[in-house]
Scaffold this active site. Structure first.
Site, PDB file in Angstrom:
ATOM      1  N   GLY A  43       0.187  -3.607   4.919  1.00 50.06           N
ATOM      2  CA  GLY A  43       0.418  -5.020   5.193  1.00 50.06           C
ATOM      3  C   GLY A  43      -0.710  -5.854   4.627  1.00 50.06           C
ATOM      4  O   GLY A  43      -1.397  -5.442   3.696  1.00 50.06           O
TER       5      GLY A  43
ATOM      6  N   GLY B 212      -9.525  -4.853   0.778  1.00 54.90           N
ATOM      7  CA  GLY B 212      -8.655  -4.911   1.941  1.00 54.90           C
ATOM      8  C   GLY B 212      -8.915  -3.785   2.915  1.00 54.90           C
ATOM      9  O   GLY B 212      -9.991  -3.178   2.946  1.00 54.90           O
ATOM     10  N   ASP B 213      -7.909  -3.463   3.693  1.00 57.94           N
ATOM     11  CA  ASP B 213      -8.066  -2.468   4.755  1.00 57.94           C
ATOM     12  C   ASP B 213      -7.969  -1.028   4.271  1.00 57.94           C
ATOM     13  O   ASP B 213      -8.421  -0.106   4.952  1.00 57.94           O
ATOM     14  CB  ASP B 213      -6.993  -2.694   5.824  1.00 57.94           C
ATOM     15  CG  ASP B 213      -5.589  -2.476   5.259  1.00 57.94           C
ATOM     16  OD1 ASP B 213      -5.157  -3.309   4.444  1.00 57.94           O
ATOM     17  OD2 ASP B 213      -4.942  -1.484   5.616  1.00 57.94           O
TER      18      ASP B 213
ATOM     19  N   THR C 277       0.877  -1.159   0.000  1.00 56.31           N
ATOM     20  CA  THR C 277       0.000   0.000   0.000  1.00 56.31           C
ATOM     21  C   THR C 277       0.917   1.213   0.000  1.00 56.31           C
ATOM     22  O   THR C 277       2.065   1.103   0.394  1.00 56.31           O
ATOM     23  CB  THR C 277      -0.859   0.040   1.286  1.00 56.31           C
ATOM     24  OG1 THR C 277      -1.430  -1.235   1.522  1.00 56.31           O
ATOM     25  CG2 THR C 277      -1.956   1.072   1.201  1.00 56.31           C
TER      26      THR C 277
END
Length: 298
Positions: free
Chosen positions: A230, A209-210, A179
């Site tokens: 991550g 994802g996050d 990222t």
């Protein structure tokens, strides 16, 4: 004093610090011109999205089918701005689409709706696949065909069992969660965060994802700003950015909060955090994780 911290992704390594330095300099120029923290954070992420060495924008990772690219991005500041996009395709700079979402009645847009919105806002079609993304895709398929897990904690065969691309799998049986992001404290004491990713590899079609999820990969408020990098599945389960932010807001030393946040993730899973507070700025990564980063007080 203003502050800027930029990261280029878990696993990026110090050899990419020149790109992070250019991103930090772009943010510094915006602050010196009198722009606020969010404008500066976006300027930093734009530099990284345009550098194909990073997994965001132009350098976004290929899906398992070798064709699909699905990107996420988000912006947030301590003055109430919040916008994010998920599963976005065919644009050069997802961070600008996230910025535009923040101007609408919504906070998060995804998939086809996000793409149509991007076109309405003037973002032109962009479908470039970098040579590095192609090389890393080939390496990933080779790893999926081996006994070594391509994603920490997941069986390679799971990607075969749940395959949902239009084509057939091209493997028989680590590129993880890069990222890019920036956190900024501006001259007025406001905080901002901007993050962008080309997605995790390997992943099934439609995976989010996050990066686009508030509190998971990013958070900003009156006491600071935090960005994570991550494997999103681990970051989301811990609401990592929100947790670290609230530790800082509660009076914990920023560096201790970052260390405690990293300690929540298994040590063999690449993870990194960057943050700024009212008096501090910094970054931390687990022992397994090189993280392309630059920290700059301005």
């Amino acid at each position: 004093m203003t502050a800027i911290v930029v990261h280029g992704g878990a696993g990026a390594g110090q050899e990419l610090s020149d790109g992070c330095r250019r991103a930090a300099e772009a943010a510094a120029q915006r602050l010196q011109a009198g722009d606020d923290g969010l404008v500066a954070a976006i300027a930093a992420v734009l530099v990284l999205e345009d550098d194909e060495r990073f997994n965001a924008g132009t350098g976004a990772a290929l899906g398992l089918d070798g064709q699909s690219i699905e990107m996420d991005a988000a912006v947030m500041d301590s003055r109430g701005t919040l916008g994010a996009v998920a599963i976005l395709r065919s644009v050069k700079n997802p961070i600008l689409v996230a910025r535009d979402v923040a101007r609408t009645p919504h906070c998060l847009m995804a998939g086809e709706g996000a793409l149509r919105f991007a076109r309405v806002m003037g973002h032109q079609p962009y479908d470039v696949i970098s040579d590095q993304a192609r090389r890393e895709h080939a390496d990933m398929l080779a790893q999926l065909s081996s006994e070594e897990p391509a994603m920490p904690g997941s069986d390679n065969q799971a990607f075969l069992r749940y395959w949902n691309y239009a084509c057939s799998p091209s493997f028989s049986g680590r590129h993880g969660g890069d990222t890019v992001g920036a956190v900024v404290r501006d001259a007025d004491g406001h905080f901002a965060v901007a993050s962008s990713t080309g997605g995790s590899a390997p992943s099934l079609l439609g995976r989010v994802g996050d990066t686009a999820l508030i509190g998971g990969g990013f958070y900003a408020g009156p006491d600071g700003a935090v960005a994570a990098t991550g494997v999103g599945e681990y970051i989301m389960r811990n609401m990592l950015a929100s947790k670290v932010y609230h530790w800082i807001a509660g009076g914990m030393d920023l560096h201790e909060a970052l260390r405690r946040g990293i300690a929540l993730i298994p040590p063999d899973v690449d993870t990194g955090l960057i943050a700024v507070s009212k008096t501090q700025s910094g970054w931390h990564a687990n022992a397994a994780t090189p993280i392309g980063q630059i920290q700059r007080p301005v």
